[in-house]
Design an enzyme around this catalytic site. Structure first.
Site, mmCIF file in Angstrom:
data_model
loop_
_atom_site.group_PDB
_atom_site.id
_atom_site.type_symbol
_atom_site.label_atom_id
_atom_site.label_comp_id
_atom_site.label_asym_id
_atom_site.label_seq_id
_atom_site.Cartn_x
_atom_site.Cartn_y
_atom_site.Cartn_z
ATOM 1 N N ASP A 84 -15.571 -55.548 -30.039
ATOM 2 C CA ASP A 84 -15.292 -54.260 -29.396
ATOM 3 C C ASP A 84 -13.794 -53.993 -29.395
ATOM 4 O O ASP A 84 -12.993 -54.889 -29.643
ATOM 5 C CB ASP A 84 -15.864 -54.239 -27.967
ATOM 6 C CG ASP A 84 -15.720 -55.571 -27.258
ATOM 7 O OD1 ASP A 84 -14.759 -56.313 -27.565
ATOM 8 O OD2 ASP A 84 -16.561 -55.897 -26.414
ATOM 9 N N ASP A 91 -21.510 -57.066 -14.518
ATOM 10 C CA ASP A 91 -22.644 -56.120 -14.471
ATOM 11 C C ASP A 91 -23.663 -56.379 -15.574
ATOM 12 O O ASP A 91 -24.557 -55.569 -15.799
ATOM 13 C CB ASP A 91 -22.126 -54.675 -14.551
ATOM 14 C CG ASP A 91 -21.346 -54.387 -15.838
ATOM 15 O OD1 ASP A 91 -21.269 -55.280 -16.718
ATOM 16 O OD2 ASP A 91 -20.825 -53.264 -15.969
ATOM 17 N N HIS A 104 -22.994 -56.662 -18.874
ATOM 18 C CA HIS A 104 -22.724 -56.107 -20.203
ATOM 19 C C HIS A 104 -22.464 -57.202 -21.233
ATOM 20 O O HIS A 104 -21.968 -58.275 -20.896
ATOM 21 C CB HIS A 104 -21.587 -55.068 -20.188
ATOM 22 C CG HIS A 104 -20.216 -55.583 -19.910
ATOM 23 N ND1 HIS A 104 -19.345 -54.974 -19.036
ATOM 24 C CD2 HIS A 104 -19.524 -56.643 -20.407
ATOM 25 C CE1 HIS A 104 -18.191 -55.621 -19.024
ATOM 26 N NE2 HIS A 104 -18.292 -56.647 -19.840
ATOM 27 N N GLU A 164 -22.549 -51.229 -21.525
ATOM 28 C CA GLU A 164 -22.673 -51.217 -20.071
ATOM 29 C C GLU A 164 -24.135 -50.977 -19.676
ATOM 30 O O GLU A 164 -24.951 -50.570 -20.516
ATOM 31 C CB GLU A 164 -21.770 -50.125 -19.486
ATOM 32 C CG GLU A 164 -20.274 -50.337 -19.733
ATOM 33 C CD GLU A 164 -19.652 -51.415 -18.834
ATOM 34 O OE1 GLU A 164 -20.365 -52.346 -18.417
ATOM 35 O OE2 GLU A 164 -18.437 -51.317 -18.560
#
Ligand code: F6R
Length: 261
Positions: free
Chosen positions: A67, A136, A138, A143
């Protein structure tokens, strides 16, 4: 999915670095998918030690980025291209020309994403993808709510992820970009072997949801349940909410040596 519980981050780094070294001995031109952030650092350090000791040859190895921030110039010290140059390419003596990554500064982001998908396909795909996990759930920067079939595209970071990453930007959350280009979950699932490393208590809920929760977009990492060769390496703290921890320990302790990671 295989779950390996290790005493600490250093042991996890050593275990994964050895799997990467074995892959490079089998396939010297292997394409390694790499993550940024704090978690993978012990892996890169352990692999760099093997390179320096002559235990593995990385002269033909290739590296693919997971990413990238949108809008940070590539020479910015926190662009993931710069981070990977510092933390992976240089210490592992990997040729900078053997690096694949999306262009976070492209004026036409969808085209840059499609081009990166194309580059990965032409390169023959990722052999081993190292992943971290967000608090979270991811993976990459997919996400919660990301399509489990998604491809490389732009995503908006959650405020939690921007707060988590502010430590790389002098603690100033306002400096953390809002957008990233990330390999999609469908893209990530095409790697031959997925290895997720999670360390610390802060990751315990996300790890439990990934391994023992339902397959659901609310926890993007749960998509690893779909992959035929996914390994989750966790330290004791990150493993602390796993219901089947004793079974995972037993399984790994009795694993046939020939199986490797
Ligand atoms: C970064 C990435 C993210 C991180 C995750 C955990 O390239 O893909 O998914 O792996 O945000 O970050 P750390 O390891 O810093 O807790």
């Amino acid at each position: 999915m295989e779950v390996v519980i290790v005493p600490d981050a250093r042991a996890g780094g050593e275990l994964i670095a050895e799997a990467m070294a074995q892959l490079l001995r089998r396939k010297p031109e292997a394409l390694l998918g790499v993550a940024t952030g704090s978690t993978p650092l012990p892996v890169y350090e352990a692999l760099a030690a093997k390179v320096r000791a002559g235990a593995v040859d990385t002269s033909r190895a290739r590296v693919a980025q997971l990413d990238e921030y949108v809008g940070l110039p590539s020479e910015h010290p926190e662009s993931y291209r710069s981070v990977l140059r510092r933390e992976v390419l240089e210490p592992l003596w990997i040729d900078p020309n053997s690096f694949l990554g999306p262009d976070g500064t492209a004026a036409d982001v969808p085209t840059a994403c499609a081009e990166y998908e194309w580059e990965l396909a032409v390169a023959g795909g990722v052999d081993l993808q190292l992943l971290g996990i967000g608090t979270d759930g991811h993976i990459g920067f997919n996400e919660p709510g990301s399509s489990l079939a998604s491809r490389t595209r732009i995503k908006t970071l959650t405020q939690q992820t921007r707060v988590d990453n502010a430590r790389f930007f002098d603690g100033d959350v306002d400096q953390v970009p809002h957008h990233v280009i990330t390999q999609g979950i469908g893209t990530i699932l095409e790697a031959q072997h997925l290895v997720l490393l999670a360390t610390g208590e802060g990751k315990a809920d996300a790890v439990a949801a990934t391994v023992e929760g339902p397959l659901a977009a609310i926890c993007p990492a749960s998509a690893l349940q779909l992959h035929p060769h996914a390994t989750v390496v966790v330290d004791e703290a990150a493993a602390s909410r796993l219901k089947l921890a004793d079974y995972y320990r037993h399984t790994f302790a009795n694993k046939p040596v020939w199986q490797g990671l």
